[in-house]
Design an enzyme around this catalytic site. Structure first.
Site, PDB file in Angstrom:
ATOM      1  N   ASP A  78       0.687  -1.129  -0.005  1.00 62.02           N
ATOM      2  CA  ASP A  78      -0.138  -0.095   0.105  1.00 62.02           C
ATOM      3  C   ASP A  78       0.856   1.432  -0.082  1.00 62.02           C
ATOM      4  O   ASP A  78       1.469   1.566   1.026  1.00 62.02           O
ATOM      5  CB  ASP A  78      -0.953  -0.046   1.233  1.00 62.02           C
ATOM      6  N   LYS A  80       0.036   4.371   0.336  1.00 61.21           N
ATOM      7  CA  LYS A  80      -0.416   5.326   1.189  1.00 61.21           C
ATOM      8  C   LYS A  80      -0.170   4.978   2.684  1.00 61.21           C
ATOM      9  O   LYS A  80      -0.504   5.590   3.570  1.00 61.21           O
ATOM     10  CB  LYS A  80      -2.283   5.313   1.090  1.00 61.21           C
ATOM     11  N   ASP A 176       2.223   5.548 -26.752  1.00 59.74           N
ATOM     12  CA  ASP A 176       2.509   4.761 -25.672  1.00 59.74           C
ATOM     13  C   ASP A 176       3.445   3.886 -26.033  1.00 59.74           C
ATOM     14  O   ASP A 176       4.691   3.702 -25.375  1.00 59.74           O
ATOM     15  CB  ASP A 176       1.433   3.832 -25.326  1.00 59.74           C
TER      16      ASP A 176
END
Length: 395
Positions: A78, A80, A176
């Site tokens: 994660d 965060k 891309d």
């Protein structure tokens, strides 16, 4: 199976990429032997996994994800979570390269920008791919950096198709692709510089710059010849080529003809008047006159004539026909993998051939977090893995 080392064996890459630009770049390097640690969201993984292609999935994942993520190990952390970010910076101490292609500024706001990784590993190579480039006008405006939008802004769409058609996008994400390969080349150059000069550095490219470079010859003409590129009304396939150059109908399909002196083509097609036309000043009329002759013959008949006369021509076929040809006649252009959910799957092989350090497929595209325990235990230790799990950093 060859036991030779890959060209990038021993190089480890911490990969935060998503979509196509970044994942194709890191897959290119993984095919050459780099150990790519793909950092994904716990549970969900990279969001490209959940984007169906033509409304369908392959083994639970998008074909787009599976196309660009082989030979990687998935680590679910994660971003965060503070402890998770600390672990990623510690992982970087045993990595050579960090790659990301979030919007400009996202990694800095997470505390995972170049300065943070450089502090953890002074010789780190930090590679960033963005839509417009840091500090650019479009980036400052917050304009999304997506392939179609880049084609729209760069001139690609106005250079493609016929004059009276709407602006036409290419049939594949060319922006891309161009940026992914530019970023891979930049990383390889930075690795050589690090080994020879002892310096780490930041490598950057963006979709817009890479696409302008992809159109280098057209843009050079615009910059230096004071011209405006104009599409052909009849379908000449380039804004700056004369006829023939493009698709011509046959009695049962289409053929492409790429440049041929009109006198020679007139003789092949049996149209003496064609030789008297000006292939540039009358390029649309020339194209249409060629059509009148080609549409009277089958594709096979035309190709027999063109091959005998050494004319640059090819039958126009769809993707299904191209893939059927690869499967039946040229399997070296493909790779086969055993996917844990989809069974045997096929993908386009890496187009690079290295005689002494061959590219290879060693891993199928990973499941979300499949290698989290393996990677963190090997690089940070079992106790750190347990601590991260208790602190919720692994989801």
């Amino acid at each position: 199976m060859t036991t030779a080392k890959g060209a990038l064996d021993g190089v480890r890459i911490l990969d935060f990429t998503q979509m196509m630009l970044g994942p194709l770049c890191t897959q290119t390097l993984a095919d050459m032997g780099a150990d790519v640690l793909k950092v994904e969201r716990p549970g969900k993984g990279e969001w490209m996994r959940s984007m169906p292609m033509i409304g369908e999935f392959v083994g639970g994942d998008s074909a787009a994800f599976l196309s660009f993520n082989r030979n990687k190990r998935s680590v679910a952390i994660d971003l965060k979570n503070e402890k998770g970010r600390e672990a990623l910076l510690d992982l970087a101490k045993s990595c050579d390269v960090v790659v990301e292609n979030f919007r400009t500024g996202v990694m800095d706001r997470l505390g995972l920008g170049y300065d943070a990784f450089k502090a953890a590993n002074p010789k780190i190579i930090y590679a960033s791919g963005s839509g417009w480039g840091a500090g650019s006008k479009m980036a400052e405006k917050g304009m999304p950096g997506q392939d179609l939008l880049i084609q729209a802004q760069s001139g690609v769409m106005f250079n493609t198709g016929r004059r009276d058609d709407p602006p036409t996008a290419c049939g594949t994400p060319v922006a891309d692709f161009a940026a992914s390969q530019a970023l891979a080349i930049g990383i390889l150059g930075a690795l050589i510089a690090r080994d020879r000069q002892g310096v780490g550095q930041k490598v950057e490219t963006d979709l817009y710059s890479a696409t302008l470079n992809l159109m280098g010859q057209e843009n050079f003409a615009v910059l230096n010849q004071d011209i405006t590129l104009e599409r052909s009304t009849a379908g000449v396939a380039s804004c700056w080529n004369d006829a023939p150059y493009g698709a011509h109908p046959s009695a049962d399909g289409w053929v492409a003809i790429a440049m041929c002196p009109l006198a020679k083509l007139a003789d092949i097609l049996g149209d003496a008047d064609l030789a008297q036309m000006d292939p540039w000043a009358e390029r649309d009329a020339t194209k249409l006159r060629i059509d009148l002759s080609t549409q009277k013959r089958t594709t096979a008949d035309l190709m027999a004539l063109f091959e005998a006369a050494d004319v640059w021509a090819a039958p126009i076929r769809d993707s299904a026909a191209a893939m059927k040809d690869a499967v039946e006649d040229e399997p070296s252009r493909l790779v086969e993998m055993d996917h844990p959910k989809a069974g045997k799957i096929h993908a386009i092989a890496n187009p690079i051939t290295l005689s002494e350090t061959p590219v290879r497929v060693t891993r199928v595209p990973p499941q979300v977090g499949e290698h989290t325990d393996e990677v963190l235990t090997d690089l940070l230790g079992a106790e750190r893995l347990d601590s991260l799990r208790k602190n919720g950093a692994l989801g």
